[in-house]
Write an enzyme that holds these catalytic residues in place. Structure first.
Site, PDB file in Angstrom:
ATOM      1  CD  GLN A  54      -3.028  -0.856   2.268  1.00  0.00           C
ATOM      2  OE1 GLN A  54      -2.781  -1.414   3.332  1.00  0.00           O
ATOM      3  NE2 GLN A  54      -4.087  -0.081   2.094  1.00  0.00           N
ATOM      4  CB  CYS A 102      -9.390  -0.781   2.162  1.00  0.00           C
ATOM      5  SG  CYS A 102      -7.706  -1.048   1.588  1.00  0.00           S
ATOM      6  CG  LEU A 103      -5.676   3.196   5.270  1.00  0.00           C
ATOM      7  CD1 LEU A 103      -4.258   3.194   5.836  1.00  0.00           C
ATOM      8  CD2 LEU A 103      -6.450   4.405   5.771  1.00  0.00           C
ATOM      9  CG  HIS A 143      -8.260  -5.575   5.325  1.00  0.00           C
ATOM     10  ND1 HIS A 143      -9.435  -4.972   4.941  1.00  0.00           N
ATOM     11  CD2 HIS A 143      -7.256  -4.786   4.828  1.00  0.00           C
ATOM     12  CE1 HIS A 143      -9.154  -3.884   4.231  1.00  0.00           C
ATOM     13  NE2 HIS A 143      -7.835  -3.743   4.165  1.00  0.00           N
ATOM     14  CD  GLU A 144      -3.894  -4.616   6.918  1.00  0.00           C
ATOM     15  OE1 GLU A 144      -3.177  -4.364   5.930  1.00  0.00           O
ATOM     16  OE2 GLU A 144      -4.855  -3.893   7.259  1.00  0.00           O
ATOM     17  CG  HIS A 147      -3.918  -4.950   1.563  1.00  0.00           C
ATOM     18  ND1 HIS A 147      -4.294  -4.236   0.460  1.00  0.00           N
ATOM     19  CD2 HIS A 147      -4.630  -4.436   2.607  1.00  0.00           C
ATOM     20  CE1 HIS A 147      -5.196  -3.316   0.815  1.00  0.00           C
ATOM     21  NE2 HIS A 147      -5.416  -3.430   2.108  1.00  0.00           N
TER      22      HIS A 147
HETATM   23 ZN    ZN Z   1      -6.716  -2.319   3.212  1.00  0.00          ZN
END
Ligand code: ZN
Length: 189
Positions: A54, A102-103, A143-144, A147
Protein backbone atom coordinates in the site's frame (compact mmCIF):
# COMPACT_ATOMS: atom_id res chain seq x y z
CA UNK A 1 8.77 10.29 10.97
CA UNK A 2 7.94 9.62 7.37
CA UNK A 3 4.39 9.30 6.17
CA UNK A 4 4.42 7.75 2.72
CA UNK A 5 1.60 8.28 0.20
CA UNK A 6 -0.95 5.46 0.22
CA UNK A 7 -1.40 3.83 -3.17
CA UNK A 8 -5.05 3.85 -4.32
CA UNK A 9 -6.96 1.04 -6.01
CA UNK A 10 -6.02 0.76 -9.67
CA UNK A 11 -2.25 0.77 -9.08
CA UNK A 12 -0.79 -2.60 -10.13
CA UNK A 13 1.41 -2.88 -7.01
CA UNK A 14 -1.77 -3.64 -5.04
CA UNK A 15 -2.45 -6.62 -7.30
CA UNK A 16 1.03 -8.17 -7.20
CA UNK A 17 1.63 -10.75 -4.47
CA UNK A 18 4.38 -9.45 -2.18
CA UNK A 19 7.73 -11.20 -1.81
CA UNK A 20 8.91 -12.98 1.35
CA UNK A 21 11.62 -11.13 3.25
CA UNK A 22 14.89 -13.00 3.75
CA UNK A 23 15.12 -13.26 7.56
CA UNK A 24 18.76 -12.16 7.27
CA UNK A 25 17.58 -8.82 5.84
CA UNK A 26 15.14 -7.93 8.66
CA UNK A 27 17.77 -6.05 10.67
CA UNK A 28 18.92 -4.00 7.66
CA UNK A 29 18.43 -0.21 7.89
CA UNK A 30 16.27 -0.28 4.73
CA UNK A 31 13.87 -2.87 6.16
CA UNK A 32 13.70 -1.21 9.59
CA UNK A 33 13.06 2.14 7.88
CA UNK A 34 10.24 0.63 5.80
CA UNK A 35 8.69 -0.77 9.01
CA UNK A 36 8.92 2.63 10.75
CA UNK A 37 7.35 4.33 7.73
CA UNK A 38 4.52 1.78 7.64
CA UNK A 39 3.78 2.49 11.31
CA UNK A 40 3.88 6.27 10.78
CA UNK A 41 1.67 6.05 7.68
CA UNK A 42 -0.88 3.75 9.35
CA UNK A 43 -1.14 6.07 12.36
CA UNK A 44 -1.31 9.22 10.23
CA UNK A 45 -4.14 7.77 8.11
CA UNK A 46 -5.99 6.25 11.11
CA UNK A 47 -5.73 2.80 9.56
CA UNK A 48 -6.15 -0.37 11.63
CA UNK A 49 -3.32 -1.84 9.59
CA UNK A 50 -1.33 -1.27 6.45
CA UNK A 51 0.47 -3.60 4.07
CA UNK A 52 3.82 -2.76 2.47
CA UNK A 53 2.39 -2.77 -1.06
CA UNK A 54 0.00 0.00 0.00
CA UNK A 55 3.04 2.30 0.10
CA UNK A 56 4.46 0.80 -3.09
CA UNK A 57 6.93 -1.65 -1.47
CA UNK A 58 7.10 -5.31 -2.51
CA UNK A 59 8.13 -6.93 0.81
CA UNK A 60 5.69 -9.24 2.61
CA UNK A 61 5.26 -7.02 5.68
CA UNK A 62 2.22 -5.63 7.41
CA UNK A 63 1.75 -3.57 10.56
CA UNK A 64 -1.44 -3.64 12.62
CA UNK A 65 -2.56 -1.48 15.53
CA UNK A 66 -5.93 -0.48 16.94
CA UNK A 67 -6.13 1.99 19.79
CA UNK A 68 -9.09 4.32 19.77
CA UNK A 69 -9.71 4.53 16.07
CA UNK A 70 -12.10 7.19 14.71
CA UNK A 71 -12.49 5.22 11.47
CA UNK A 72 -13.43 2.04 13.34
CA UNK A 73 -14.59 2.97 16.89
CA UNK A 74 -16.18 -0.48 17.45
CA UNK A 75 -12.91 -2.37 16.96
CA UNK A 76 -11.34 -3.93 20.06
CA UNK A 77 -7.76 -2.72 20.71
CA UNK A 78 -4.81 -4.48 19.09
CA UNK A 79 -1.30 -3.67 20.33
CA UNK A 80 1.18 -2.54 17.67
CA UNK A 81 2.21 -5.64 15.74
CA UNK A 82 4.80 -5.88 12.97
CA UNK A 83 4.30 -9.04 10.93
CA UNK A 84 6.93 -10.15 8.43
CA UNK A 85 6.13 -13.05 6.07
CA UNK A 86 2.77 -13.68 7.77
CA UNK A 87 0.82 -16.80 6.88
CA UNK A 88 -2.79 -17.52 7.86
CA UNK A 89 -4.51 -20.82 8.41
CA UNK A 90 -8.25 -21.21 9.06
CA UNK A 91 -9.28 -22.54 12.47
CA UNK A 92 -12.75 -24.01 12.02
CA UNK A 93 -15.16 -22.80 9.37
CA UNK A 94 -17.25 -20.27 11.31
CA UNK A 95 -17.59 -16.94 9.48
CA UNK A 96 -18.93 -13.48 10.25
CA UNK A 97 -20.06 -10.67 7.95
CA UNK A 98 -17.99 -7.54 8.60
CA UNK A 99 -18.37 -4.12 7.02
CA UNK A 100 -14.81 -3.18 6.07
CA UNK A 101 -13.03 -0.18 4.67
CA UNK A 102 -9.49 0.20 3.34
CA UNK A 103 -6.99 3.06 3.02
CA UNK A 104 -6.59 2.18 -0.66
CA UNK A 105 -10.30 1.96 -1.49
CA UNK A 106 -12.74 4.88 -1.15
CA UNK A 107 -15.71 2.56 -0.39
CA UNK A 108 -16.83 0.25 2.39
CA UNK A 109 -18.97 -2.86 2.22
CA UNK A 110 -19.97 -6.18 3.74
CA UNK A 111 -17.79 -9.24 3.32
CA UNK A 112 -17.35 -12.58 4.99
CA UNK A 113 -14.38 -13.36 7.23
CA UNK A 114 -13.32 -16.40 9.21
CA UNK A 115 -13.97 -15.95 12.93
CA UNK A 116 -10.75 -17.68 13.97
CA UNK A 117 -7.37 -17.99 12.27
CA UNK A 118 -3.89 -19.13 13.16
CA UNK A 119 -1.17 -16.63 12.22
CA UNK A 120 2.52 -17.32 11.92
CA UNK A 121 4.98 -14.49 11.30
CA UNK A 122 8.31 -12.93 12.25
CA UNK A 123 8.46 -9.66 14.17
CA UNK A 124 10.92 -6.84 13.49
CA UNK A 125 13.54 -8.54 15.65
CA UNK A 126 13.15 -11.72 13.60
CA UNK A 127 11.40 -13.60 16.43
CA UNK A 128 8.88 -16.24 15.31
CA UNK A 129 5.26 -15.98 16.44
CA UNK A 130 2.48 -18.57 16.22
CA UNK A 131 -0.83 -17.20 17.51
CA UNK A 132 -4.59 -17.63 17.33
CA UNK A 133 -6.66 -14.54 16.44
CA UNK A 134 -10.41 -14.25 16.85
CA UNK A 135 -13.27 -11.98 15.90
CA UNK A 136 -12.67 -8.55 14.37
CA UNK A 137 -8.96 -8.94 15.12
CA UNK A 138 -8.93 -12.08 12.96
CA UNK A 139 -10.75 -10.04 10.30
CA UNK A 140 -8.03 -7.38 10.36
CA UNK A 141 -5.33 -10.05 9.90
CA UNK A 142 -7.25 -11.52 6.96
CA UNK A 143 -7.61 -8.04 5.41
CA UNK A 144 -3.86 -7.36 5.65
CA UNK A 145 -2.82 -10.81 4.42
CA UNK A 146 -5.20 -10.37 1.48
CA UNK A 147 -3.25 -7.20 0.58
CA UNK A 148 0.03 -9.12 0.73
CA UNK A 149 -1.48 -11.72 -1.63
CA UNK A 150 -2.60 -9.00 -4.08
CA UNK A 151 -6.29 -9.06 -3.06
CA UNK A 152 -8.53 -6.13 -2.13
CA UNK A 153 -11.82 -5.85 -0.27
CA UNK A 154 -13.64 -5.22 -3.56
CA UNK A 155 -12.86 -8.86 -4.50
CA UNK A 156 -14.87 -10.05 -1.51
CA UNK A 157 -17.51 -7.37 -0.88
CA UNK A 158 -21.12 -8.12 -1.73
CA UNK A 159 -21.44 -5.39 -4.41
CA UNK A 160 -24.97 -4.48 -3.32
CA UNK A 161 -23.59 -3.36 0.07
CA UNK A 162 -20.91 -1.01 -1.30
CA UNK A 163 -21.18 2.51 0.08
CA UNK A 164 -19.14 5.67 0.36
CA UNK A 165 -18.05 6.48 3.90
CA UNK A 166 -20.61 9.30 4.09
CA UNK A 167 -23.49 7.10 2.95
CA UNK A 168 -22.37 4.31 5.31
CA UNK A 169 -22.44 6.80 8.21
CA UNK A 170 -25.92 7.95 7.26
CA UNK A 171 -27.65 4.71 6.34
CA UNK A 172 -25.78 1.61 7.53
CA UNK A 173 -23.58 2.53 10.47
CA UNK A 174 -26.02 2.20 13.36
CA UNK A 175 -27.33 -1.24 12.41
CA UNK A 176 -23.81 -2.52 11.71
CA UNK A 177 -22.34 -1.18 14.97
CA UNK A 178 -25.19 -2.72 16.96
CA UNK A 179 -24.75 -6.14 15.32
CA UNK A 180 -20.94 -6.13 15.44
CA UNK A 181 -20.83 -4.93 19.07
CA UNK A 182 -22.95 -7.97 19.97
CA UNK A 183 -20.52 -10.16 18.04
CA UNK A 184 -17.49 -8.60 19.76
CA UNK A 185 -19.11 -9.16 23.18
CA UNK A 186 -19.68 -12.79 22.23
CA UNK A 187 -16.21 -13.67 20.90
CA UNK A 188 -14.25 -11.26 23.12
CA UNK A 189 -12.18 -9.61 20.39
ZN1 ZN B 1 -6.72 -2.32 3.21
Amino acid sequence: MTVRPVVPIGHPVLRAPTIDVDPGDIASPEMQCLIDDLIDTMRHENGAGIAANQVGATARITVIEVTHNPRYPYKPPIPLTVAINPRLEPVGDETVVINEGCLSVPLRGDLERLVEVRVRYLDREGVEHDEIKRGLTAGTWQHECDHLDGRLIVDRIDPRTMATWAQFEEHQRDAFVERITGFVDEVGS
